[in-house]
Design a protein around this motif. Structure first.
Motif, PDB file in Angstrom:
ATOM      1  N   THR A 131       0.839  -1.200   0.000  1.00 21.99           N
ATOM      2  CA  THR A 131       0.000   0.000   0.000  1.00 21.99           C
ATOM      3  C   THR A 131       0.874   1.250   0.000  1.00 21.99           C
ATOM      4  OG1 THR A 131      -1.700  -1.188   1.224  1.00 21.99           O
ATOM      5  CG2 THR A 131      -1.875   1.188   1.187  1.00 21.99           C
ATOM      6  N   MET A 132       1.919   1.246   0.822  1.00 24.56           N
ATOM      7  CA  MET A 132       2.827   2.403   0.864  1.00 24.56           C
ATOM      8  C   MET A 132       3.500   2.607  -0.487  1.00 24.56           C
ATOM      9  SD  MET A 132       4.627   2.229   4.596  1.00 24.56           S
ATOM     10  CE  MET A 132       5.693   3.633   4.320  1.00 24.56           C
ATOM     11  N   LEU A 133       3.851   1.496  -1.129  1.00 21.52           N
ATOM     12  CA  LEU A 133       4.480   1.593  -2.445  1.00 21.52           C
ATOM     13  C   LEU A 133       3.563   2.333  -3.426  1.00 21.52           C
ATOM     14  CD1 LEU A 133       6.994   0.710  -4.045  1.00 21.52           C
ATOM     15  CD2 LEU A 133       5.785  -1.386  -4.649  1.00 21.52           C
ATOM     16  N   THR A 134       2.252   1.995  -3.415  1.00 21.90           N
ATOM     17  CA  THR A 134       1.335   2.670  -4.349  1.00 21.90           C
ATOM     18  C   THR A 134       1.230   4.159  -4.021  1.00 21.90           C
ATOM     19  OG1 THR A 134      -0.631   2.192  -3.007  1.00 21.90           O
ATOM     20  CG2 THR A 134      -0.061   0.599  -4.715  1.00 21.90           C
ATOM     21  N   ARG A 135       1.377   4.520  -2.746  1.00 21.05           N
ATOM     22  CA  ARG A 135       1.254   5.937  -2.372  1.00 21.05           C
ATOM     23  C   ARG A 135       2.523   6.724  -2.685  1.00 21.05           C
ATOM     24  NH1 ARG A 135      -2.006   4.259   2.819  1.00 21.05           N
ATOM     25  NH2 ARG A 135      -4.063   4.948   2.162  1.00 21.05           N
ATOM     26  N   PHE A 136       3.688   6.098  -2.462  1.00 22.66           N
ATOM     27  CA  PHE A 136       4.945   6.853  -2.542  1.00 22.66           C
ATOM     28  C   PHE A 136       5.616   6.794  -3.908  1.00 22.66           C
ATOM     29  CE2 PHE A 136       4.466   6.783   2.014  1.00 22.66           C
ATOM     30  CZ  PHE A 136       5.010   7.986   2.406  1.00 22.66           C
ATOM     31  N   ILE A 137       5.243   5.822  -4.734  1.00 25.59           N
ATOM     32  CA  ILE A 137       6.051   5.570  -5.924  1.00 25.59           C
ATOM     33  C   ILE A 137       6.187   6.794  -6.843  1.00 25.59           C
ATOM     34  CG2 ILE A 137       4.205   4.557  -7.361  1.00 25.59           C
ATOM     35  CD1 ILE A 137       6.572   2.494  -8.125  1.00 25.59           C
ATOM     36  N   SER A 138       5.087   7.537  -7.038  1.00 24.27           N
ATOM     37  CA  SER A 138       5.165   8.704  -7.929  1.00 24.27           C
ATOM     38  C   SER A 138       6.163   9.727  -7.404  1.00 24.27           C
ATOM     39  CB  SER A 138       3.799   9.371  -8.063  1.00 24.27           C
ATOM     40  OG  SER A 138       2.825   8.413  -8.363  1.00 24.27           O
ATOM     41  N   PHE A 139       6.164   9.905  -6.075  1.00 22.90           N
ATOM     42  CA  PHE A 139       7.062  10.899  -5.474  1.00 22.90           C
ATOM     43  C   PHE A 139       8.505  10.413  -5.488  1.00 22.90           C
ATOM     44  CE2 PHE A 139       2.833  11.461  -3.761  1.00 22.90           C
ATOM     45  CZ  PHE A 139       2.641  12.828  -3.899  1.00 22.90           C
ATOM     46  N   LEU A 140       8.710   9.082  -5.448  1.00 22.44           N
ATOM     47  CA  LEU A 140      10.069   8.537  -5.478  1.00 22.44           C
ATOM     48  C   LEU A 140      10.642   8.610  -6.890  1.00 22.44           C
ATOM     49  CD1 LEU A 140       9.594   5.389  -3.202  1.00 22.44           C
ATOM     50  CD2 LEU A 140      10.709   7.544  -2.617  1.00 22.44           C
ATOM     51  N   VAL A 141       9.802   8.307  -7.887  1.00 21.00           N
ATOM     52  CA  VAL A 141      10.276   8.298  -9.271  1.00 21.00           C
ATOM     53  C   VAL A 141      10.511   9.731  -9.772  1.00 21.00           C
ATOM     54  CG1 VAL A 141       9.710   7.607 -11.639  1.00 21.00           C
ATOM     55  CG2 VAL A 141       9.141   6.103  -9.742  1.00 21.00           C
ATOM     56  N   PHE A 142       9.675  10.663  -9.311  1.00 24.34           N
ATOM     57  CA  PHE A 142       9.817  12.064  -9.732  1.00 24.34           C
ATOM     58  C   PHE A 142      10.096  12.956  -8.531  1.00 24.34           C
ATOM     59  CE2 PHE A 142       6.688   9.966 -12.530  1.00 24.34           C
ATOM     60  CZ  PHE A 142       7.485   9.881 -13.655  1.00 24.34           C
ATOM     61  N   PRO A 143      11.325  12.915  -7.993  1.00 24.78           N
ATOM     62  CA  PRO A 143      11.641  13.632  -6.747  1.00 24.78           C
ATOM     63  C   PRO A 143      11.640  15.153  -6.956  1.00 24.78           C
ATOM     64  CG  PRO A 143      13.623  12.654  -7.668  1.00 24.78           C
ATOM     65  CD  PRO A 143      12.491  12.195  -8.513  1.00 24.78           C
ATOM     66  N   ALA A 144      11.547  15.860  -5.820  1.00 25.60           N
ATOM     67  CA  ALA A 144      11.418  17.319  -5.853  1.00 25.60           C
ATOM     68  C   ALA A 144      12.600  18.010  -6.538  1.00 25.60           C
ATOM     69  CB  ALA A 144      11.248  17.839  -4.428  1.00 25.60           C
ATOM     70  N   GLY A 145      13.816  17.498  -6.317  1.00 27.14           N
ATOM     71  CA  GLY A 145      14.991  18.200  -6.825  1.00 27.14           C
ATOM     72  C   GLY A 145      15.190  18.105  -8.328  1.00 27.14           C
ATOM     73  N   LYS A 146      14.565  17.091  -8.948  1.00 25.26           N
ATOM     74  CA  LYS A 146      14.826  16.856 -10.372  1.00 25.26           C
ATOM     75  C   LYS A 146      13.684  17.347 -11.239  1.00 25.26           C
ATOM     76  CE  LYS A 146      15.983  12.657 -11.551  1.00 25.26           C
ATOM     77  NZ  LYS A 146      16.289  11.248 -11.224  1.00 25.26           N
ATOM     78  N   GLU A 147      14.024  17.756 -12.445  1.00 31.18           N
ATOM     79  CA  GLU A 147      13.015  18.202 -13.410  1.00 31.18           C
ATOM     80  C   GLU A 147      12.082  17.035 -13.749  1.00 31.18           C
ATOM     81  OE1 GLU A 147      11.509  20.937 -16.470  1.00 31.18           O
ATOM     82  OE2 GLU A 147      12.809  21.256 -14.734  1.00 31.18           O
ATOM     83  N   THR A 148      10.768  17.244 -13.571  1.00 34.12           N
ATOM     84  CA  THR A 148       9.804  16.204 -13.931  1.00 34.12           C
ATOM     85  C   THR A 148       9.559  16.260 -15.436  1.00 34.12           C
ATOM     86  OG1 THR A 148       8.761  16.603 -11.801  1.00 34.12           O
ATOM     87  CG2 THR A 148       7.511  15.310 -13.385  1.00 34.12           C
ATOM     88  N   PRO A 149       9.567  15.096 -16.122  1.00 32.19           N
ATOM     89  CA  PRO A 149       9.356  15.102 -17.567  1.00 32.19           C
ATOM     90  C   PRO A 149       8.055  15.819 -17.944  1.00 32.19           C
ATOM     91  CG  PRO A 149       9.891  12.895 -16.788  1.00 32.19           C
ATOM     92  CD  PRO A 149       9.761  13.757 -15.579  1.00 32.19           C
ATOM     93  N   ALA A 150       8.072  16.473 -19.110  1.00 35.89           N
ATOM     94  CA  ALA A 150       6.919  17.267 -19.536  1.00 35.89           C
ATOM     95  C   ALA A 150       5.652  16.427 -19.601  1.00 35.89           C
ATOM     96  CB  ALA A 150       7.213  17.901 -20.898  1.00 35.89           C
TER      97      ALA A 150
END
Lengths: 234, 108
Positions: B17-36
């Motif tokens: 359950t935690m994986l489904t909640r956190f995965i988007s934030f882990l793959v697209f972290p705050a410091g890095k440019e998120t793909p368009a």
């Protein structure tokens, strides 16, 4: 100063969670009673609500826990039932970006209800957005844990029929959808979401349609990216 | 299941359950440019996700038997119309829920 800021955010957040208060207390109580009926001690549903906090999956967990031990299929089943959280995560990337220490709990408490309130809320002027999101999530979480505890301990003594009170949550989602409809520049995404989910529900049935709908929605939005972006820019 | 297996199963459910909640934030972290493309999805997905959630609420409705989902559909429509008309959260949600309760306990 800091304390005033927190109080203001909590005060602004609370009214937004009232429909969830009714819904979660009733559902939480129902969950506590359900687990007790399956033969678990009250501690089990209370701990599951504290650590998992995912309504539909927790009901599924009741039947998983009464069957034979199956770690791999339990893992995959949970991913599927909760897959919609991935959508919420992508939708909240920007809003939850700079939450600092609040980021972990706010994401841990991300559920259908906290997502729906936070994605659509217009946070009042002067109220800290981050703390607002945090308190909406915290309140929702507390209602669920309190409801489960009440149900697990006192459930069998509830003297009236509460069937249907949880419709408050359906009503909440409809209200948010209507509000969103009136604000959006283009209805393509909303209509696509409605149509695709409905078709998938008919084809795949209640237990399997979410993952299919998610794939369908992403495909739909990918194919229509250009026209949608053009409309958004107008 | 033994107690150990119960604890393990709950831990697995919690982890997934935690994986489904956190995965988007882990793959697209705050410091890095998120793909368009992901930024585009972040903008248009909320509308479709809310729509899916509304359908999700009606997934238990059986159109082919019983009362054919009439109370759910009537009350759902009433909530939508009420909200279009008065724009009061309290009235739409509170009134809609009471209306639904009347429908299932007294009418159907």
């Amino acid at each position: 100063m800091e304390r005033k800021k927190l109080a203001a955010a909590a005060k602004a957040a609370f009214p937004n969670t009232i429909p969830i208060l009714t819904g979660f207390l009733v559902l939480g109580i129902a969950y506590g009673i359900y687990m007790k009926a399956l033969g678990f001690s009250p501690v089990v549903p209370i701990l599951i609500s504290i650590f998992v906090f995912a309504g539909s999956m927790q009901f599924v967990a009741g039947s998983v826990l009464t069957a034979a031990f199956a770690p791999v299929s339990t893992f995959l089943l949970t991913l599927m039932v909760n897959a919609r959280h991935v959508f919420y995560g992508i939708s909240m990337l920007e809003k939850y970006r700079d939450l600092g220490k609040k980021k972990f709990p706010t994401i841990f408490w991300m559920c259908d209800e906290s997502f729906s309130v936070n994605v659509s809320a217009e946070v009042p002027e002067g109220v800290d957005k981050g703390w607002f999101y945090f308190f909406v999530s915290l309140f929702d979480y507390s209602y669920w844990v309190i409801g489960t505890t009440l149900g697990a301990i006192l459930g069998q003594f509830i003297p009236f029929d509460t069937t249907g009170v949880d419709f408050a949550m359906t009503a909440l989602f409809i209200v948010i959808l209507v509000g969103q409809w009136e604000k959006e520049k283009s209805h393509i995404s909303t209509l696509g979401g409605l149509g695709i989910s409905l078709v998938c529900l008919v084809i795949f049935g209640a237990d399997n349609f979410i993952v299919a709908s998610m794939v369908g929605i992403v495909l739909f939005l990918t194919l229509l990216r250009r026209p949608i972006e053009r409309r958004l820019e107008e | 299941m033994s107690n150990t297996q119960i604890v393990l199963t709950v831990a697995i459910i919690m982890g997934a359950t935690m994986l489904t909640r956190f995965i988007s934030f882990l793959v697209f972290p705050a410091g890095k440019e998120t793909p368009a493309f992901i930024r585009y999805l972040g903008k248009v997905l909320p509308a479709a996700a809310m729509a899916m959630l509304v359908i999700y609420c009606f997934k238990g409705v059986d159109l082919t038997s019983g009362n054919h989902g009439a109370p759910e559909l009537i009350a759902g429509l009433a909530v939508a119309l009420m909200h279009k008309w008065k724009h009061s959260m309290l009235l739409s949600i509170g009134g809609g829920t009471v209306f639904y309760l009347v429908l299932i306990h007294l009418v159907f």
